[in-house]
Design a protein around this motif. Structure first.
Motif, mmCIF file in Angstrom:
data_model
loop_
_atom_site.group_PDB
_atom_site.id
_atom_site.type_symbol
_atom_site.label_atom_id
_atom_site.label_comp_id
_atom_site.label_asym_id
_atom_site.label_seq_id
_atom_site.Cartn_x
_atom_site.Cartn_y
_atom_site.Cartn_z
ATOM 1 N N PRO A 188 21.464 4.241 7.527
ATOM 2 C CA PRO A 188 21.740 5.376 8.238
ATOM 3 C C PRO A 188 21.087 5.358 9.656
ATOM 4 O O PRO A 188 21.394 5.988 10.470
ATOM 5 C CB PRO A 188 21.198 6.711 7.228
ATOM 6 N N PHE A 189 19.896 4.852 9.466
ATOM 7 C CA PHE A 189 19.071 4.609 10.650
ATOM 8 C C PHE A 189 19.221 3.532 11.604
ATOM 9 O O PHE A 189 18.573 3.323 12.709
ATOM 10 C CB PHE A 189 17.501 5.083 10.409
ATOM 11 N N LYS A 190 20.035 2.561 11.056
ATOM 12 C CA LYS A 190 20.569 1.563 11.623
ATOM 13 C C LYS A 190 19.325 0.485 11.988
ATOM 14 O O LYS A 190 19.263 -0.197 13.003
ATOM 15 C CB LYS A 190 21.331 1.684 12.893
ATOM 16 N N THR A 191 18.303 0.334 11.080
ATOM 17 C CA THR A 191 17.113 -0.418 11.441
ATOM 18 C C THR A 191 16.294 -0.632 10.219
ATOM 19 O O THR A 191 16.513 0.135 9.244
ATOM 20 C CB THR A 191 16.055 0.250 12.714
ATOM 21 N N PHE A 192 15.874 -1.838 10.018
ATOM 22 C CA PHE A 192 15.055 -2.294 8.737
ATOM 23 C C PHE A 192 13.653 -1.600 9.216
ATOM 24 O O PHE A 192 13.340 -1.345 10.102
ATOM 25 C CB PHE A 192 14.969 -3.630 8.508
ATOM 26 N N SER A 193 12.749 -1.165 8.059
ATOM 27 C CA SER A 193 11.481 -0.802 8.389
ATOM 28 C C SER A 193 10.703 -1.058 7.144
ATOM 29 O O SER A 193 11.135 -1.176 5.853
ATOM 30 C CB SER A 193 11.657 0.724 8.229
ATOM 31 N N GLY A 194 9.520 -0.918 7.226
ATOM 32 C CA GLY A 194 8.469 -1.381 6.360
ATOM 33 C C GLY A 194 8.341 -0.191 5.318
ATOM 34 O O GLY A 194 8.054 -0.175 3.995
ATOM 35 N N PHE A 195 8.677 1.309 5.877
ATOM 36 C CA PHE A 195 8.678 2.281 5.010
ATOM 37 C C PHE A 195 9.618 2.153 3.766
ATOM 38 O O PHE A 195 9.475 2.349 2.693
ATOM 39 C CB PHE A 195 8.776 3.508 5.664
ATOM 40 N N ALA A 196 10.971 1.539 4.299
ATOM 41 C CA ALA A 196 12.131 1.482 3.291
ATOM 42 C C ALA A 196 11.675 0.382 2.081
ATOM 43 O O ALA A 196 11.811 0.565 1.207
ATOM 44 C CB ALA A 196 13.261 0.942 3.985
ATOM 45 N N GLY A 197 10.964 -0.647 2.621
ATOM 46 C CA GLY A 197 10.612 -1.586 1.582
ATOM 47 C C GLY A 197 9.291 -1.118 0.789
ATOM 48 O O GLY A 197 9.537 -1.263 -0.477
ATOM 49 N N GLY A 198 8.535 -0.223 1.195
ATOM 50 C CA GLY A 198 7.715 0.576 0.402
ATOM 51 C C GLY A 198 8.311 1.614 -0.526
ATOM 52 O O GLY A 198 7.674 1.717 -1.572
ATOM 53 N N VAL A 199 9.262 2.279 -0.214
ATOM 54 C CA VAL A 199 10.042 3.114 -1.184
ATOM 55 C C VAL A 199 10.738 2.146 -2.180
ATOM 56 O O VAL A 199 10.587 2.712 -3.499
ATOM 57 C CB VAL A 199 11.111 3.924 -0.332
ATOM 58 N N LEU A 248 9.618 -0.705 -3.472
ATOM 59 C CA LEU A 248 8.591 -0.980 -4.377
ATOM 60 C C LEU A 248 8.019 0.167 -5.135
ATOM 61 O O LEU A 248 7.778 -0.083 -6.430
ATOM 62 C CB LEU A 248 7.241 -1.512 -3.314
ATOM 63 N N ALA A 249 7.976 1.278 -4.479
ATOM 64 C CA ALA A 249 7.474 2.425 -5.320
ATOM 65 C C ALA A 249 8.482 2.839 -6.421
ATOM 66 O O ALA A 249 8.040 3.103 -7.503
ATOM 67 C CB ALA A 249 7.425 3.800 -4.385
ATOM 68 N N MET A 250 9.922 2.719 -6.404
ATOM 69 C CA MET A 250 10.668 2.897 -7.251
ATOM 70 C C MET A 250 10.832 1.868 -8.328
ATOM 71 O O MET A 250 11.438 2.004 -9.572
ATOM 72 C CB MET A 250 12.157 2.827 -6.496
ATOM 73 N N LEU A 251 10.245 0.627 -7.943
ATOM 74 C CA LEU A 251 10.306 -0.383 -8.723
ATOM 75 C C LEU A 251 9.034 -0.188 -9.622
ATOM 76 O O LEU A 251 8.789 -0.899 -10.687
ATOM 77 C CB LEU A 251 10.227 -1.759 -8.267
ATOM 78 N N VAL A 290 0.800 -1.244 -0.131
ATOM 79 C CA VAL A 290 -0.047 -0.060 -0.049
ATOM 80 C C VAL A 290 0.989 1.134 -0.006
ATOM 81 O O VAL A 290 0.507 2.229 -0.743
ATOM 82 C CB VAL A 290 -0.984 0.078 1.255
ATOM 83 N N VAL A 291 1.942 1.290 0.994
ATOM 84 C CA VAL A 291 2.813 2.473 0.975
ATOM 85 C C VAL A 291 3.443 2.701 -0.309
ATOM 86 O O VAL A 291 3.578 3.735 -0.981
ATOM 87 C CB VAL A 291 3.879 2.266 1.983
ATOM 88 N N GLY A 292 3.932 1.441 -1.015
ATOM 89 C CA GLY A 292 4.677 1.751 -2.235
ATOM 90 C C GLY A 292 3.455 2.139 -3.409
ATOM 91 O O GLY A 292 4.220 2.838 -4.240
ATOM 92 N N MET A 293 2.569 1.673 -3.359
ATOM 93 C CA MET A 293 1.621 2.069 -4.591
ATOM 94 C C MET A 293 1.115 3.574 -4.359
ATOM 95 O O MET A 293 0.999 4.230 -5.354
ATOM 96 C CB MET A 293 0.622 1.033 -4.678
ATOM 97 N N ILE A 294 1.018 3.910 -3.032
ATOM 98 C CA ILE A 294 0.625 5.364 -2.976
ATOM 99 C C ILE A 294 1.639 6.135 -3.237
ATOM 100 O O ILE A 294 1.309 7.275 -4.169
ATOM 101 C CB ILE A 294 0.088 5.506 -1.451
ATOM 102 N N ILE A 295 2.901 5.956 -2.862
ATOM 103 C CA ILE A 295 3.890 6.704 -3.572
ATOM 104 C C ILE A 295 4.160 6.695 -5.131
ATOM 105 O O ILE A 295 4.259 7.755 -5.532
ATOM 106 C CB ILE A 295 5.430 6.394 -2.933
ATOM 107 N N ALA A 296 4.244 5.573 -5.624
ATOM 108 C CA ALA A 296 4.190 5.357 -6.835
ATOM 109 C C ALA A 296 3.131 5.897 -7.815
ATOM 110 O O ALA A 296 3.478 6.639 -8.742
ATOM 111 C CB ALA A 296 4.505 3.822 -7.147
ATOM 112 N N SER A 297 1.865 5.718 -7.373
ATOM 113 C CA SER A 297 0.640 6.352 -8.047
ATOM 114 C C SER A 297 1.131 7.926 -8.024
ATOM 115 O O SER A 297 0.453 8.610 -8.991
ATOM 116 C CB SER A 297 -0.533 5.992 -7.210
ATOM 117 N N THR A 298 1.029 8.507 -6.876
ATOM 118 C CA THR A 298 1.121 9.865 -6.448
ATOM 119 C C THR A 298 2.223 10.405 -7.639
ATOM 120 O O THR A 298 1.887 11.478 -8.368
ATOM 121 C CB THR A 298 1.456 10.329 -5.125
ATOM 122 N N ILE A 299 3.212 10.129 -7.672
ATOM 123 C CA ILE A 299 4.572 10.615 -8.348
ATOM 124 C C ILE A 299 4.372 10.169 -9.680
ATOM 125 O O ILE A 299 4.572 11.209 -10.582
ATOM 126 C CB ILE A 299 5.823 10.110 -7.910
#
Length: 130
Positions: free
Chosen positions: A102-113, A115-118, A46-55
């Motif tokens: 840089p943030f020293k942790t994995f996150s779902g937001f990074a995965g969404g970003v 996916l948005a780039m793909l 959902v995060v990836g598609m929101i970012i990709a769709s908007t851009i």
């Protein structure tokens, strides 16, 4: 292929129950399910598609309506074509270096970003004039 699918169904059907979809993943060796993995995957998509769709909608509208054959429009189209042909492993490494390391942790937001780039749509061609 059919034998592999048959073996998967025969050996895996015994493990299918409601707990697989309603319980979170426990420690190794304990009974549990996949609920948090399923919800996390849905959230990343959902995060990836929101970012990709908007851009994609904004960039596509700008390219089709305003960019024409301008130099900046050509640069944006070229970068979009580069993103379309980039291997997913390179996108993953880029996002890892920018958002995970840089943030020293994995996150779902990074995965969404990632996916948005793909998922960029192809850019429209500039309007042709005769």
């Amino acid at each position: 292929m059919a034998l592999i699918l048959y073996s998967l169904v025969v050996q895996g059907i015994g493990g299918m129950n409601l707990a697989i979809f309603t319980k979170s993943t426990p420690a190794a060796g304990s009974p549990g399910g996949l609920l948090n993995a399923i919800i996390g995957s849905i959230m990343m998509c959902v995060v990836g598609m929101i970012i990709a769709s908007t851009i994609g909608i904004l960039a596509g509208t700008w390219l089709a309506e305003y960019a024409g054959e301008s130099r900046y429009g050509a640069v944006v189209r070229f970068l979009n074509d580069v993103l379309l042909s980039a291997p997913s492993i390179l996108i993953g490494l880029f996002v890892y270096e920018m958002l995970v390391f840089p943030f020293k942790t994995f996150s779902g937001f990074a995965g969404g970003v990632a996916l948005a780039m793909l998922a960029p749509p192809s850019s429209p061609e500039p309007p042709r004039t005769c």
